[in-house]
Design an enzyme around this catalytic site. Sequence first.
Site, short mmCIF file in Angstrom:
data_model
loop_
_atom_site.label_atom_id
_atom_site.label_comp_id
_atom_site.label_asym_id
_atom_site.label_seq_id
_atom_site.Cartn_x
_atom_site.Cartn_y
_atom_site.Cartn_z
N SER A 6 32.31 66.29 10.28
CA SER A 6 32.17 66.14 11.73
C SER A 6 31.09 65.13 12.06
O SER A 6 30.10 64.99 11.33
CB SER A 6 31.80 67.50 12.35
OG SER A 6 31.46 67.36 13.72
N TYR B 269 26.42 74.97 12.49
CA TYR B 269 27.58 74.09 12.32
C TYR B 269 27.14 72.69 11.94
O TYR B 269 27.65 72.11 10.99
CB TYR B 269 28.40 74.06 13.61
CG TYR B 269 29.61 73.15 13.54
CD1 TYR B 269 30.79 73.57 12.94
CD2 TYR B 269 29.57 71.86 14.08
CE1 TYR B 269 31.89 72.74 12.87
CE2 TYR B 269 30.67 71.03 14.02
CZ TYR B 269 31.82 71.47 13.41
OH TYR B 269 32.92 70.64 13.34
#
Length: 262
Positions: free
Chosen positions: A152, A166
């Site tokens: 990501s 995350y």
Amino acid sequence: MDSASLFNVKDKVVLVSGGAKGIGRMISEGFVANGAKVYISSRDAKACEQACKELNALGKGTAHSIPADFYKLEDCKRMVDELKKRESKLHVLVNNSGSNWGAPYDEFPDAAWSRVLTLNLTRVFTITQGVTPLLEAAATDGDPARIINIGSVDGIRVPSLETFSYSASKAGLHQLSRVLANHLGKRNITSNALACGPFESKMMAATLKNFKDTIVAGIPLGRIGSPQDVAGACLFLASRAGSYVNGATIALDGGSLVGSKL
């Protein structure tokens, strides 16, 4: 050196974790639509079955379900054992399964670290380690086996949302991907990561609902990612065209990381 042969993945055996929904579903369809044999694994057995039904209707490659809850180590081992019963080779592993957790800094729970890092990082290693013999068996001169890790942009930049575990997990995944590229490259297996920007998925649904206009405004290309974008990147990395790419983290984000915010 025609494009049909450069990007050919026909008859390759592919495993996509979390391949029934979201970005994983987009990737699975890209491979099946181009003649690959795709195994989809996630803890939602019904979603796996439904995805396989839809993908098999395409009539090109095939899709097969091996449900597993990757939070559980024994389920990871069971999934790998089942795959080994069905296949002697695995040409492509796509580590896509992931989770997120958002909470204010002062309230961010310890459980959010163990849960998110387990799925987003630890299990990538667990699954990759388990299927390495199958990857080695598939690798040939000029056509190595491939590991594609779905990372990501939040593992590269500092996001405004309070998703601490995350972001850390995806930064760790990018580094793990590079480490694997070194160790497994010597075994004729490449490892690369896609640092994905915003795509339509369950994980992104609430964020896009509330902030889509703001997000799009920060992307030079002026749109969020499409299924063709992530599927195309995976087809490139899995085909002859991408066979010499190893240890790369490719930003698949429409330019959000380089967009000027004067």
